[in-house]
Design a protein around this motif. Structure first.
Motif, PDB file in Angstrom:
ATOM      1  N   GLY A 137       1.302  -0.858  -0.109  1.00  3.16           N
ATOM      2  CA  GLY A 137      -0.256   0.021   0.348  1.00  3.16           C
ATOM      3  C   GLY A 137       0.630   1.091  -0.103  1.00  3.16           C
ATOM      4  O   GLY A 137       0.313   2.227  -0.790  1.00  3.16           O
ATOM      5  N   ARG A 138       2.293   1.502   1.254  1.00  4.86           N
ATOM      6  CA  ARG A 138       2.946   2.627   1.153  1.00  4.86           C
ATOM      7  C   ARG A 138       4.279   2.208   0.341  1.00  4.86           C
ATOM      8  O   ARG A 138       5.011   3.412   0.899  1.00  4.86           O
ATOM      9  CB  ARG A 138       3.036   2.950   2.380  1.00  4.86           C
ATOM     10  CG  ARG A 138       1.151   3.203   2.385  1.00  4.86           C
ATOM     11  CD  ARG A 138       1.172   3.954   3.522  1.00  4.86           C
ATOM     12  NE  ARG A 138      -0.508   4.755   4.206  1.00  4.86           N
ATOM     13  CZ  ARG A 138      -0.612   4.360   5.212  1.00  4.86           C
ATOM     14  NH1 ARG A 138       0.401   3.084   5.632  1.00  4.86           N
ATOM     15  NH2 ARG A 138      -1.759   4.570   5.716  1.00  4.86           N
ATOM     16  N   ALA A 183       7.342   1.347 -11.820  1.00  6.49           N
ATOM     17  CA  ALA A 183       7.215  -0.184 -11.654  1.00  6.49           C
ATOM     18  C   ALA A 183       6.926  -0.845 -10.744  1.00  6.49           C
ATOM     19  O   ALA A 183       5.626  -1.538 -10.261  1.00  6.49           O
ATOM     20  CB  ALA A 183       8.242  -1.307 -12.292  1.00  6.49           C
ATOM     21  N   VAL A 184       7.127  -0.297  -9.328  1.00  7.07           N
ATOM     22  CA  VAL A 184       6.849  -0.641  -7.608  1.00  7.07           C
ATOM     23  C   VAL A 184       4.880  -0.208  -7.789  1.00  7.07           C
ATOM     24  O   VAL A 184       4.727  -1.098  -7.350  1.00  7.07           O
ATOM     25  CB  VAL A 184       8.364  -0.207  -7.184  1.00  7.07           C
ATOM     26  CG1 VAL A 184       7.267  -0.586  -5.870  1.00  7.07           C
ATOM     27  CG2 VAL A 184       9.302  -0.609  -7.290  1.00  7.07           C
ATOM     28  N   GLY A 189      -0.085  -1.386  -7.451  1.00 12.83           N
ATOM     29  CA  GLY A 189      -1.630  -0.343  -7.303  1.00 12.83           C
ATOM     30  C   GLY A 189      -2.780  -1.075  -8.131  1.00 12.83           C
ATOM     31  O   GLY A 189      -3.864  -1.254  -8.171  1.00 12.83           O
ATOM     32  N   LEU A 190      -2.601  -2.699  -8.118  1.00 17.21           N
ATOM     33  CA  LEU A 190      -3.152  -3.516  -8.523  1.00 17.21           C
ATOM     34  C   LEU A 190      -4.104  -3.713  -7.663  1.00 17.21           C
ATOM     35  O   LEU A 190      -4.037  -4.020  -6.520  1.00 17.21           O
ATOM     36  CB  LEU A 190      -2.703  -4.788  -8.912  1.00 17.21           C
ATOM     37  CG  LEU A 190      -1.720  -4.853  -9.962  1.00 17.21           C
ATOM     38  CD1 LEU A 190      -1.040  -6.224 -10.367  1.00 17.21           C
ATOM     39  CD2 LEU A 190      -2.559  -4.819 -11.753  1.00 17.21           C
ATOM     40  N   GLU A 200      -7.114 -11.296 -12.341  1.00 21.32           N
ATOM     41  CA  GLU A 200      -6.354 -12.428 -12.359  1.00 21.32           C
ATOM     42  C   GLU A 200      -5.008 -11.924 -11.719  1.00 21.32           C
ATOM     43  O   GLU A 200      -4.724 -12.882 -10.800  1.00 21.32           O
ATOM     44  CB  GLU A 200      -6.261 -13.280 -13.724  1.00 21.32           C
ATOM     45  CG  GLU A 200      -4.959 -14.218 -13.912  1.00 21.32           C
ATOM     46  CD  GLU A 200      -5.677 -14.974 -15.079  1.00 21.32           C
ATOM     47  OE1 GLU A 200      -5.755 -15.925 -15.361  1.00 21.32           O
ATOM     48  OE2 GLU A 200      -4.648 -13.765 -16.166  1.00 21.32           O
ATOM     49  N   LEU A 201      -4.272 -11.085 -12.065  1.00 21.54           N
ATOM     50  CA  LEU A 201      -2.516 -10.766 -11.260  1.00 21.54           C
ATOM     51  C   LEU A 201      -3.105 -10.366  -9.731  1.00 21.54           C
ATOM     52  O   LEU A 201      -1.840 -11.482  -9.099  1.00 21.54           O
ATOM     53  CB  LEU A 201      -2.028  -9.305 -12.116  1.00 21.54           C
ATOM     54  CG  LEU A 201      -1.765  -9.458 -13.314  1.00 21.54           C
ATOM     55  CD1 LEU A 201      -1.479  -8.029 -13.990  1.00 21.54           C
ATOM     56  CD2 LEU A 201      -0.119 -10.810 -13.783  1.00 21.54           C
ATOM     57  N   VAL A 202      -4.020 -10.422  -9.520  1.00 29.79           N
ATOM     58  CA  VAL A 202      -3.601  -9.822  -7.507  1.00 29.79           C
ATOM     59  C   VAL A 202      -3.969 -11.143  -7.454  1.00 29.79           C
ATOM     60  O   VAL A 202      -3.455 -11.071  -6.417  1.00 29.79           O
ATOM     61  CB  VAL A 202      -5.513  -9.093  -7.725  1.00 29.79           C
ATOM     62  CG1 VAL A 202      -5.398  -8.919  -6.225  1.00 29.79           C
ATOM     63  CG2 VAL A 202      -5.602  -7.964  -8.515  1.00 29.79           C
TER      64      VAL A 202
END
Length: 604
Positions: A137-138, A183-184, A189-190, A200-202
């Protein structure tokens, strides 16, 4: 840049050096302006708080939080104990608050102390840094704060070397440090609800047991770019130095080093190799070795491509990567797909055609095609092929289009009697009409009927659904196959593209490679050359004239360079393995490329 005295050097272009210096100065001005604005905001907040009690929360490490910001309660504490510098960011991350102006200035002043070898190798700081990378998240926000204050570069000098580093091309929108941080942020952020792909990525991301190692790999995946071109290879000794200095557990170090060394692997295999060739997944599985490593590499690859710039990530690229990931994960799990039974496939073809009278044609079709075609083609698509083959009774060539707007691609299917150079003539016609070829699957039946499928889009990356455009293209293809017009005349009459913004033209060395280790059944001819109109036509014509049949082609363009791979056999459908034949093939393709000055043949 040239007018200001910036010259090219062995590592980077003069314009890149000039832009880096500009960005460094602009960054410093931005930092000073942001600090001045923050100081004014703090002053206004204190004035508004006059006469009322301000709640203060005392924290460890000589810090205090009030009015939504973190402040230093003990002046000079950071210089006395540099370990507190990282603790500042850990506290800010945990509380979700900004640094006060005075604390931010103190952190900047103290950051150089982290450059001491003892602090960089401190187990306590390693533990704290990995703790910062772990929560979701951060992480990206905290890393940006650390980078802006000079802390990240002091602690990880390999990342500091990327600060404001520029690659001058149409492809990379951001400087290398900002790309890595983005990129991070992209991965972090997904969230569910962003679409089927993100959902699906989550789910895949939830499988990662050590997210801090994945984040470290993403943060440092491009550190080799500080050394110039060939950054994946040049990043290997750099990341090994990082893992040794941090004294990571050997298994953790091996994972992070793997991610950095192979961060281009999935995209290169997906776009430049035949995914239906069993050896493609077999070789990839041998490199990756573990399902957990594959999962992290897949997530890194998706984040990396999405953070390059607008338009680089698209549904077609996402689908290729996902297919490769699923197939490789299945292989690592020890499972393999069962080959379909042709009788069952024939039944499904007839069902798709909704006409039982097609059964003899479906069975005849399956009796004349390769196992690879049966394994890699859906019954619904085979049904379309059977219909097209039926049309050959009345016309010399039959074509059909299948559009995939969500993927931004179209499939152009051509069915006709096979002739030497057929692939080249189709590719040249597509080039003449500004159709971009992404890949091609070639199937020639035992009776000499070719069923060729070209996966295409327009130069903007969209599916081509303009029917009038396809009518003109198929008309020219019919005339070309009939010998009524030459390919050179067709390419010459091609309408000009809109001019692109000028870029420096470094000396590009074309390269032709003949490799017999990639596939068990086909020889792979790879071409890397400056991209230009008609390149695919010239190369495939040379292959045809050298006596090669093309089974599969993978076409990729990176910046202004074409990376094309052709899976070929001789006319008897055998690999080309004799040394003299390999040399002749290389030189035949080289002759089709102007200015080829490097040839390479891997062991055959």
């Amino acid at each position: 840049a040239k007018a200001l005295g910036y010259a090219d050097d062995p590592v980077r272009l003069g314009v890149e050096t000039f832009m880096r210096e500009y960005y460094l100065h602009a960054r410093a001005i931005h930092r000073m302006s942001a600090r001045l604005i923050a100081r004014c905001q703090e002053g206004l907040a204190r004035r508004g708080a006059a006469g009322r009690r301000v709640r203060r929360a005392a924290l460890a490490d000589g810090l205090v939080a009030y009015e939504g910001r973190l402040h230093l309660a003990e002046p000079g504490a950071l210089l006395k104990d540099p370990a507190r510098i990282l603790r500042v960011f850990w506290h800010a991350q945990q509380l979700g608050i900004e640094l006060g102006v005075d604390l931010e200035r103190a952190v900047e002043d103290a950051a150089p102390t982290l450059a001491a070898d003892a602090w960089r190798a401190s187990p306590a700081l390693r533990h704290l840094f990995l703790a910062i990378l772990r929560p979701w998240g951060r992480v990206a926000t905290t890393l940006r704060r650390m980078h802006d204050t000079g802390v990240l570069g002091a602690y990880l000098p390999e990342f500091g070397a990327l600060t404001c580093l520029v690659q001058y091309d149409h492809y990379h929108r951001y400087s290398v440090d900002q790309h890595s941080l983005l990129a991070v942020e992209t991965l972090e952020g997904l969230a569910p609800g962003q679409g089927a792909y993100a959902d699906e990525l989550v789910e895949i991301l939830a499988e990662v047991e050590r997210p801090e190692l994945l984040m470290l790999g993403i943060l440092l995946h491009d550190i080799g770019k500080a050394e110039g071109h060939g950054h994946a290879e040049k990043g290997v000794p750099l990341i090994k130095a990082v893992t040794r200095r941090l004294n990571l557990d050997p298994d953790d170090a091996a994972l992070v080093e793997f991610l950095v060394e192979h961060h281009l692997l999935l995209s290169h295999v997906a776009e430049r190799r035949d995914l239906d060739d069993p050896k493609t997944v077999e070789r990839l599985a041998r490199v990756v070795r573990f399902p957990a490593w594959l999962t992290m590499l897949y997530l890194l690859t998706c984040a990396d491509i999405r953070a390059v710039g607008p338009g680089v990530w698209n549904a077609w690229r996402a689908a290729l990567l996902r297919e490769l990931y699923v197939r490789t994960r299945t292989r690592l799990a020890g499972r393999s797909p069962k080959p379909p039974r042709r009788a069952a496939v024939a039944h499904r073809i007839v069902q798709a055609l909704a006409d039982p009278t097609y059964r003899p044609a479906a069975e005849a079709h399956l009796a004349r095609v390769s196992d690879r075609y049966v394994r890699s083609t859906s019954p619904q698509r085979m049904a379309a092929h059977v219909r097209l083959i039926e049309r050959l009774r009345d016309e010399p060539v039959a074509t059909e289009l299948f559009h995939y707007p969500d993927l931004g691609t179209s499939d152009f299917v051509v069915v006709t009697r096979d002739t030497p150079g057929l692939f080249a003539l189709i590719a040249g016609t597509l080039a003449a009409h500004q159709v971009n070829v992404l890949s091609a699957q070639i199937e020639t039946r035992a009776d000499g009927i070719a069923v060729d499928t070209f996966h295409v889009n327009d130069p903007r990356g969209d599916a081509i659904d303009d029917e009038s455009r396809w009518e003109r293209l198929t008309g020219d293809l019919r005339r070309t196959l009939a010998g009524e017009v030459s390919m050179e005349a067709l390419l010459t009459a091609r309408p000009p593209r809109a001019p692109a913004a000028p870029l420096p033209k470094p000396v590009a060395r074309a390269r032709v490679t003949v490799d017999n280790s990639v596939s068990d059944s086909r020889t792979v001819v790879e071409v890397k050359a400056p991209d230009r109109v008609g390149l695919l036509y010239r190369v495939t014509r040379a292959l045809a004239e050298a006596g090669c049949d093309i089974a599969t082609a993978k076409i990729a363009t990176d910046l202004d360079q074409a990376f094309d791979a052709f899976y070929v056999t001789d006319r008897a459908r055998r690999k080309i393995e004799a040394p003299a034949a390999v040399a002749a093939l290389r030189h035949a393709v080289a002759a089709a490329l102007d200015g080829v000055d490097e040839l390479d043949a891997r062991p055959v």
